[in-house]
Design an enzyme around this catalytic site. Structure first.
Site, mmCIF file in Angstrom:
data_model
loop_
_atom_site.group_PDB
_atom_site.id
_atom_site.type_symbol
_atom_site.label_atom_id
_atom_site.label_comp_id
_atom_site.label_asym_id
_atom_site.label_seq_id
_atom_site.Cartn_x
_atom_site.Cartn_y
_atom_site.Cartn_z
ATOM 1 N N THR A 148 7.677 0.279 0.701
ATOM 2 C CA THR A 148 8.974 -0.021 0.499
ATOM 3 C C THR A 148 9.758 1.030 -0.590
ATOM 4 O O THR A 148 9.468 1.817 -1.271
ATOM 5 C CB THR A 148 10.035 -0.543 1.904
ATOM 6 O OG1 THR A 148 10.417 -1.695 0.794
ATOM 7 C CG2 THR A 148 9.717 -0.780 3.250
ATOM 8 N N LYS A 174 2.906 -5.423 0.217
ATOM 9 C CA LYS A 174 3.492 -4.665 -0.192
ATOM 10 C C LYS A 174 4.527 -5.578 -0.237
ATOM 11 O O LYS A 174 4.281 -6.510 0.669
ATOM 12 C CB LYS A 174 3.586 -3.251 0.781
ATOM 13 C CG LYS A 174 4.425 -3.658 2.281
ATOM 14 C CD LYS A 174 6.112 -4.380 2.876
ATOM 15 C CE LYS A 174 7.004 -3.357 1.849
ATOM 16 N NZ LYS A 174 7.925 -4.035 2.566
ATOM 17 N N THR A 185 10.843 -7.196 2.854
ATOM 18 C CA THR A 185 9.880 -7.611 3.764
ATOM 19 C C THR A 185 8.397 -7.625 2.856
ATOM 20 O O THR A 185 8.392 -6.503 2.221
ATOM 21 C CB THR A 185 9.337 -7.169 5.461
ATOM 22 O OG1 THR A 185 10.304 -7.083 5.389
ATOM 23 C CG2 THR A 185 7.964 -7.724 5.781
ATOM 24 N N GLU A 269 11.834 -6.250 -7.041
ATOM 25 C CA GLU A 269 13.028 -4.679 -7.037
ATOM 26 C C GLU A 269 14.214 -5.575 -8.277
ATOM 27 O O GLU A 269 15.074 -6.254 -9.381
ATOM 28 C CB GLU A 269 14.496 -5.216 -6.118
ATOM 29 C CG GLU A 269 14.079 -4.869 -4.578
ATOM 30 C CD GLU A 269 14.763 -4.866 -3.278
ATOM 31 O OE1 GLU A 269 14.569 -3.976 -2.394
ATOM 32 O OE2 GLU A 269 15.541 -5.646 -3.437
ATOM 33 N N ASN A 392 20.353 -3.307 -4.283
ATOM 34 C CA ASN A 392 20.908 -3.558 -3.418
ATOM 35 C C ASN A 392 22.775 -3.261 -3.160
ATOM 36 O O ASN A 392 22.967 -4.183 -1.807
ATOM 37 C CB ASN A 392 20.748 -5.219 -3.091
ATOM 38 C CG ASN A 392 18.946 -5.379 -2.951
ATOM 39 O OD1 ASN A 392 18.565 -4.570 -1.984
ATOM 40 N ND2 ASN A 392 18.448 -6.069 -3.997
ATOM 41 N N THR A 397 23.415 2.936 2.812
ATOM 42 C CA THR A 397 22.074 2.777 3.969
ATOM 43 C C THR A 397 22.442 3.890 5.073
ATOM 44 O O THR A 397 23.302 3.851 5.294
ATOM 45 C CB THR A 397 22.011 1.267 5.029
ATOM 46 O OG1 THR A 397 23.512 1.109 5.788
ATOM 47 C CG2 THR A 397 21.774 0.039 4.057
#
Lengths: 397, 397
Positions: A148, A174, A185, A269, A392, A397
């Site tokens: 992702t 991942k 995740t 990230e 983030n 989104t």
């Protein structure tokens, strides 16, 4: 050593349309030509995706044929509808290979709380089944369909010779942030053609996870969808590894899992450093682990490392609120092999030189001795940067 | 209502030179003309500053005369030398007022692991003692001498009439980041002229802290130096509050402490929003508290709020790893009064409008019902922004 698919498996990764970006792969199948042994280790979050509840009920197993994986949608917090959609994914795959839904495991990652686009997913699974392949190129396709917000592929491969036979171990993972829209995740699928019983696979996988995937973090937010699967195609003969060979195999599995797990916080990230935290001298391994996790979750430790700032007070004080008793007078800290704090007292050091070393090290090593007990633990985490906030907070989104 | 000093107290805040910036105040004295009752609540970190160990040994007390406070240096992780320096601070103050070191409490905040410049501090305490004042202007001077990375003053004042007598309550606090160089730590000093016994003060302060200062966080890093003191000048007569008046006084103290405590995360390093997290329906208050803290410590929740992103999956999933059992099917979530998740199922809502509301609200309200139990808790925290990273990573110490 180029990664090769273990015997008995065919795989595929493709774009079916769950992710809106037109080229991004979002669906993968892992298929075994014969009933495979499968073990799983799953998130401990009470709020679990439909796929996790499904897999938990099925594994360990000795007759799994398929793993369906999608990215772009976690199918978590989706209530009864989500459970139905997950069952439908397993059913569609089972219809392709002529078996039952219970022979299919499901892995999902991505946005929470939204329904899967089942028409697209259904078509995607059928197409994927047609395109299953043993071509090594499919390995990167599958990893691309898993990821992702990851910026790197995460693939490990080993060959292990046991009693004259050569077996393959291939692991794909991942993970970059623990959870959230368009990211989320940690997932890993490990395939092998070594002949394992379901019980062996289960024990080995738990042992490997305890040393690897359970000791990593990015921001410490436990996902609703975390899963690590171990699949073995080698059990068809009924023969499994001897105890001695199983121990050697476990050793390889642990080592490979650590190698793979560390890649996740290294690619966390926004991360620019991997932080390795070793605690020793604790009363028990579990106390050492608590201290390691508390340091790993401190935003002040993570930002000090971003700033290449040898601000050891943040590390020692984080240990102090881990909920584990120790005597400050026995604590000693090294940062990148430089002694900063010795049995409770600060030690003079060259701040400029250590800052340079931190700036230049891809991996920052924190080594904290907490006393003279036998307990130790190692944890790997990411540093906290502007890019983490950007990823983030800045985008919707 | 303009803050006024409670009777019996004189205070002062000045620059003595612990902070390198020439005008920044860094030393304060709180002095009582007669022996005062003093209670304290302190950090639970195992790694404690010298001042914390000193105060813990002295409080509760009914003969404290003075609190010496310095900012710019935490005198933490400084070993035996640090303990000696702390004792010297108390001794110098005691020599000024002609009492004993044990009548002086010490509060320190600032960089960890460095020695206090004792010559400067000693001179500063003597000068401060000469400048003690009852002038209301001294109140802001003292608050300025307490703060580090704070961007706002944190002062609360109340008058309370008990049985025909009017008493004053004045509270000064500091805190923006929990710990670290040139920042750090939550400190508060509450003064009153209401006549309290040492035991009353102790019980009241614990009760107030449990409802206020113990329920706030910025990044969740427990400081080595946290302290809240309650000083009462009113005990000289030997008479203390009746039980009924004590209850009324406690009510005011709790209310004022909550008002003051919330100002800390509202002014958290880089924060643009105060996040209020209310948990209800838990099996117990302590379970509700665990869930509230876990949500408050989630970087993903904190960054979602920075992005005005109603990403409720991050909130529900954070509750799921708090280590408290609940059934997802009973969970209901409101964000700024908008229903997002009802008894385990997502609810359709106007995302744009909620995002606007989040953007425009200084306080973001998270209201999570976890079941039908009697337990509840409220926690206040900051959002996580680029400025937090800038403050904690970009500048060297």
């Amino acid at each position: 050593m180029e990664p090769l698919l273990p015997n008995g498996f065919r795989i595929v990764g493709l774009h079916c349309g769950i992710k809106s970006e037109s080229k991004k792969k979002d669906l993968a199948l892992f298929y075994c030509d014969r009933p495979a042994v499968a073990a799983g280790v799953y998130t401990r979050n009470l709020v679990r995706a439909a796929s996790i509840d499904w897999n938990r009920a099925i594994t360990p197993s000795n007759h799994v044929r398929c793993v369906v994986l999608n990215s772009g949608n976690a199918n978590a917090c989706t209530g009864t509808t989500g459970k139905q959609d997950n069952f439908e994914m397993a059913t569609i795959a089972a219809e392709c290979f002529g078996g039952t839904a219970e022979q299919t495991l499901v892995l999902s990652t991505g946005v929470i709380g939204q329904r899967l686009p089942m028409e697209i997913v259904s078509k995607g699974i059928k197409q994927a089944y047609q395109e299953l392949s043993v071509d090594p190129a499919a390995i990167t396709d599958v990893n691309d369909a898993m990821i992702t917000t990851d910026s790197t592929r995460k693939i490990s491969f080993r060959k292990v010779v046991l009693d004259g036979s050569e077996y393959r171990l291939l692991a794909l993972a991942k993970g970059a942030g623990m959870i959230g829209p368009n990211m989320a995740t940690m997932l890993a699928v490990i395939m092998t053609d070594a002949p394992l019983s379901a019980q062996q696979a289960d024990v080995m996988l738990r042992s490997a996870c305890d040393r690897s995937f359970n000791n990593i973090s990015v921001e410490g937010h436990t996902s609703t969808n975390d899963a690590v699967l171990l699949l073995s195609s080698g059990d068809s003969s009924g023969e499994t590894l001897t105890e001695k060979d199983a121990n050697r195999f476990t050793h390889e599995l642990v080592d490979m899992s650590i190698e793979l797990a560390k890649q996740i916080p290294a690619d966390g990230e926004g991360a620019t450093h991997l932080i390795q935290i070793r605690i020793s001298g604790a009363d028990s391994d579990s106390n050492a682990d608590k201290i390691a996790r508390t340091i790993a979750n401190s935003a002040l430790v993570k930002t000090a490392i971003t700033g290449a700032d040898p601000n050891w007070g943040r590390i020692v004080s984080a240990a102090g609120y881990a909920g584990v008793y120790f005597r400050v007078e026995e604590v000693t800290l090294h940062l990148n092999d430089v002694l900063l704090f010795k049995t409770g007292n600060p030690v003079a050091f060259d701040e400029h030189s250590l800052s340079q070393s931190m700036h230049n090290s891809k991996t920052i090593e924190i080594n904290l001795i907490i006393g003279s007990g036998p307990g130790s633990a190692t944890h790997w985490t990411s540093n906290l940067t502007h890019d983490y906030i950007r990823i983030n907070a800045d985008y919707h989104t």
